[in-house]
Design a protein around this motif. Structure first.
Motif, mmCIF file in Angstrom:
data_model
loop_
_atom_site.group_PDB
_atom_site.id
_atom_site.type_symbol
_atom_site.label_atom_id
_atom_site.label_comp_id
_atom_site.label_asym_id
_atom_site.label_seq_id
_atom_site.Cartn_x
_atom_site.Cartn_y
_atom_site.Cartn_z
ATOM 1 N N LYS A 1 0.739 -1.122 0.083
ATOM 2 C CA LYS A 1 0.345 -0.025 0.065
ATOM 3 C C LYS A 1 0.959 1.293 0.025
ATOM 4 O O LYS A 1 0.696 2.117 -0.626
ATOM 5 N N ALA A 2 1.805 1.327 0.643
ATOM 6 C CA ALA A 2 2.841 2.415 0.851
ATOM 7 C C ALA A 2 3.439 2.683 -0.412
ATOM 8 O O ALA A 2 3.818 3.799 -0.883
ATOM 9 N N ASP A 3 4.003 1.495 -1.199
ATOM 10 C CA ASP A 3 4.590 1.643 -2.309
ATOM 11 C C ASP A 3 3.540 2.046 -3.588
ATOM 12 O O ASP A 3 4.094 2.970 -4.504
ATOM 13 N N THR A 4 2.292 1.649 -3.376
ATOM 14 C CA THR A 4 1.431 1.913 -4.599
ATOM 15 C C THR A 4 1.001 3.383 -4.314
ATOM 16 O O THR A 4 1.080 3.930 -5.073
ATOM 17 N N MET A 5 0.745 3.853 -2.924
ATOM 18 C CA MET A 5 0.583 5.313 -2.590
ATOM 19 C C MET A 5 1.553 6.291 -3.204
ATOM 20 O O MET A 5 1.171 7.173 -3.701
ATOM 21 N N THR A 6 3.010 5.861 -3.097
ATOM 22 C CA THR A 6 3.911 6.737 -3.568
ATOM 23 C C THR A 6 4.000 6.605 -5.136
ATOM 24 O O THR A 6 4.042 7.729 -5.449
ATOM 25 N N ALA A 7 3.860 5.507 -5.742
ATOM 26 C CA ALA A 7 3.644 5.456 -7.061
ATOM 27 C C ALA A 7 2.732 6.376 -7.679
ATOM 28 O O ALA A 7 2.889 7.141 -8.584
ATOM 29 N N LEU A 8 1.700 6.189 -7.112
ATOM 30 C CA LEU A 8 0.276 7.048 -7.422
ATOM 31 C C LEU A 8 0.556 8.766 -7.276
ATOM 32 O O LEU A 8 0.135 9.481 -8.080
ATOM 33 N N ALA A 9 1.125 9.040 -6.084
ATOM 34 C CA ALA A 9 1.635 10.532 -5.928
ATOM 35 C C ALA A 9 2.530 11.060 -6.797
ATOM 36 O O ALA A 9 2.437 12.074 -7.362
ATOM 37 N N LEU A 10 3.633 10.328 -7.133
ATOM 38 C CA LEU A 10 4.397 10.531 -8.298
ATOM 39 C C LEU A 10 3.907 10.645 -9.390
ATOM 40 O O LEU A 10 4.254 11.551 -10.114
ATOM 41 N N ALA A 11 2.983 9.813 -9.889
ATOM 42 C CA ALA A 11 2.309 9.965 -11.052
ATOM 43 C C ALA A 11 1.440 11.181 -11.251
ATOM 44 O O ALA A 11 1.532 12.000 -12.089
ATOM 45 N N LEU A 12 0.917 11.956 -10.188
ATOM 46 C CA LEU A 12 0.201 12.880 -10.118
ATOM 47 C C LEU A 12 0.912 14.013 -10.118
ATOM 48 O O LEU A 12 0.513 15.019 -10.735
ATOM 49 N N VAL A 13 2.034 14.151 -9.642
ATOM 50 C CA VAL A 13 2.840 15.022 -9.913
ATOM 51 C C VAL A 13 3.433 15.205 -11.016
ATOM 52 O O VAL A 13 3.443 16.274 -11.622
#
Length: 107
Positions: free
Chosen positions: A44-56
Protein backbone atom coordinates in the motif's frame (compact mmCIF):
# COMPACT_ATOMS: atom_id res chain seq x y z
CA UNK A 1 9.04 35.87 -21.66
CA UNK A 2 7.19 38.15 -19.26
CA UNK A 3 8.30 38.54 -15.66
CA UNK A 4 5.08 36.96 -14.40
CA UNK A 5 5.57 33.90 -16.63
CA UNK A 6 9.18 33.59 -15.47
CA UNK A 7 8.16 33.78 -11.81
CA UNK A 8 5.39 31.25 -12.39
CA UNK A 9 7.82 28.83 -14.06
CA UNK A 10 10.28 29.29 -11.21
CA UNK A 11 7.63 28.63 -8.56
CA UNK A 12 6.32 25.63 -10.49
CA UNK A 13 9.83 24.17 -10.82
CA UNK A 14 10.46 24.72 -7.12
CA UNK A 15 7.21 23.00 -6.11
CA UNK A 16 7.76 20.20 -8.62
CA UNK A 17 11.26 19.41 -7.37
CA UNK A 18 10.23 19.70 -3.71
CA UNK A 19 7.29 17.36 -4.33
CA UNK A 20 9.40 14.70 -6.03
CA UNK A 21 12.10 14.89 -3.37
CA UNK A 22 9.51 14.75 -0.56
CA UNK A 23 7.74 11.65 -1.84
CA UNK A 24 10.98 9.81 -2.67
CA UNK A 25 12.58 10.76 0.67
CA UNK A 26 9.58 9.69 2.74
CA UNK A 27 9.29 6.45 0.78
CA UNK A 28 12.99 5.57 1.01
CA UNK A 29 13.18 6.47 4.70
CA UNK A 30 10.13 4.31 5.42
CA UNK A 31 8.13 7.04 7.12
CA UNK A 32 4.80 5.87 5.79
CA UNK A 33 2.68 4.12 8.42
CA UNK A 34 2.74 0.37 8.40
CA UNK A 35 5.46 0.03 5.80
CA UNK A 36 7.45 -2.52 7.77
CA UNK A 37 4.64 -4.18 9.72
CA UNK A 38 3.28 -6.56 7.07
CA UNK A 39 3.80 -7.18 3.41
CA UNK A 40 0.29 -5.96 2.57
CA UNK A 41 0.89 -2.56 4.16
CA UNK A 42 4.22 -2.27 2.37
CA UNK A 43 2.48 -2.71 -0.95
CA UNK A 44 0.00 0.00 0.00
CA UNK A 45 2.81 2.45 0.84
CA UNK A 46 4.61 1.66 -2.41
CA UNK A 47 1.41 2.01 -4.42
CA UNK A 48 0.57 5.29 -2.69
CA UNK A 49 4.03 6.66 -3.48
CA UNK A 50 3.81 5.60 -7.12
CA UNK A 51 0.36 7.16 -7.45
CA UNK A 52 1.52 10.41 -5.87
CA UNK A 53 4.56 10.61 -8.13
CA UNK A 54 2.30 9.95 -11.12
CA UNK A 55 0.03 12.81 -10.02
CA UNK A 56 3.02 15.14 -9.65
CA UNK A 57 4.21 14.18 -13.14
CA UNK A 58 0.67 14.65 -14.46
CA UNK A 59 0.77 18.21 -13.12
CA UNK A 60 3.94 18.80 -15.14
CA UNK A 61 2.32 17.38 -18.27
CA UNK A 62 -0.79 19.51 -17.77
CA UNK A 63 1.39 22.57 -17.30
CA UNK A 64 3.39 21.78 -20.42
CA UNK A 65 0.21 21.33 -22.47
CA UNK A 66 -1.37 24.37 -20.76
CA UNK A 67 -4.61 22.51 -20.20
CA UNK A 68 -5.37 23.96 -16.77
CA UNK A 69 -5.07 27.39 -15.24
CA UNK A 70 -1.69 28.17 -13.72
CA UNK A 71 -2.91 28.90 -10.19
CA UNK A 72 -4.94 25.69 -10.11
CA UNK A 73 -1.88 23.65 -11.07
CA UNK A 74 0.23 25.34 -8.41
CA UNK A 75 -2.41 24.60 -5.76
CA UNK A 76 -2.74 21.00 -6.92
CA UNK A 77 1.01 20.51 -6.91
CA UNK A 78 1.29 22.08 -3.46
CA UNK A 79 -1.42 19.80 -2.03
CA UNK A 80 -0.38 16.54 -3.68
CA UNK A 81 3.34 17.11 -3.42
CA UNK A 82 3.82 18.72 -0.03
CA UNK A 83 0.73 19.05 2.15
CA UNK A 84 -0.52 15.46 1.87
CA UNK A 85 2.75 13.63 2.54
CA UNK A 86 3.99 15.88 5.33
CA UNK A 87 0.53 16.07 6.87
CA UNK A 88 0.27 12.28 6.90
CA UNK A 89 3.78 12.05 8.34
CA UNK A 90 3.03 14.46 11.20
CA UNK A 91 -0.37 12.90 11.95
CA UNK A 92 1.30 9.48 12.13
CA UNK A 93 4.00 10.82 14.46
CA UNK A 94 1.45 12.49 16.76
CA UNK A 95 -0.71 9.35 16.90
CA UNK A 96 2.34 7.23 17.69
CA UNK A 97 3.40 9.64 20.42
CA UNK A 98 -0.08 9.70 21.97
CA UNK A 99 -0.32 5.91 21.81
CA UNK A 100 3.08 5.58 23.47
CA UNK A 101 2.09 7.98 26.26
CA UNK A 102 -1.19 6.15 26.85
CA UNK A 103 0.61 2.81 27.09
CA UNK A 104 3.27 4.18 29.44
CA UNK A 105 0.67 5.77 31.73
CA UNK A 106 -1.13 2.42 32.14
CA UNK A 107 2.00 0.66 33.37
Amino acid sequence: MHDTMFSYRLIFLLLFMASIVTWVFLWLAGYFPGRHSTQLHGVKADTMTALALALVLACAVLDYARLLERNLLLALLLCVGLLFPWGAFFIHKVCTSVRRRLLSSHH
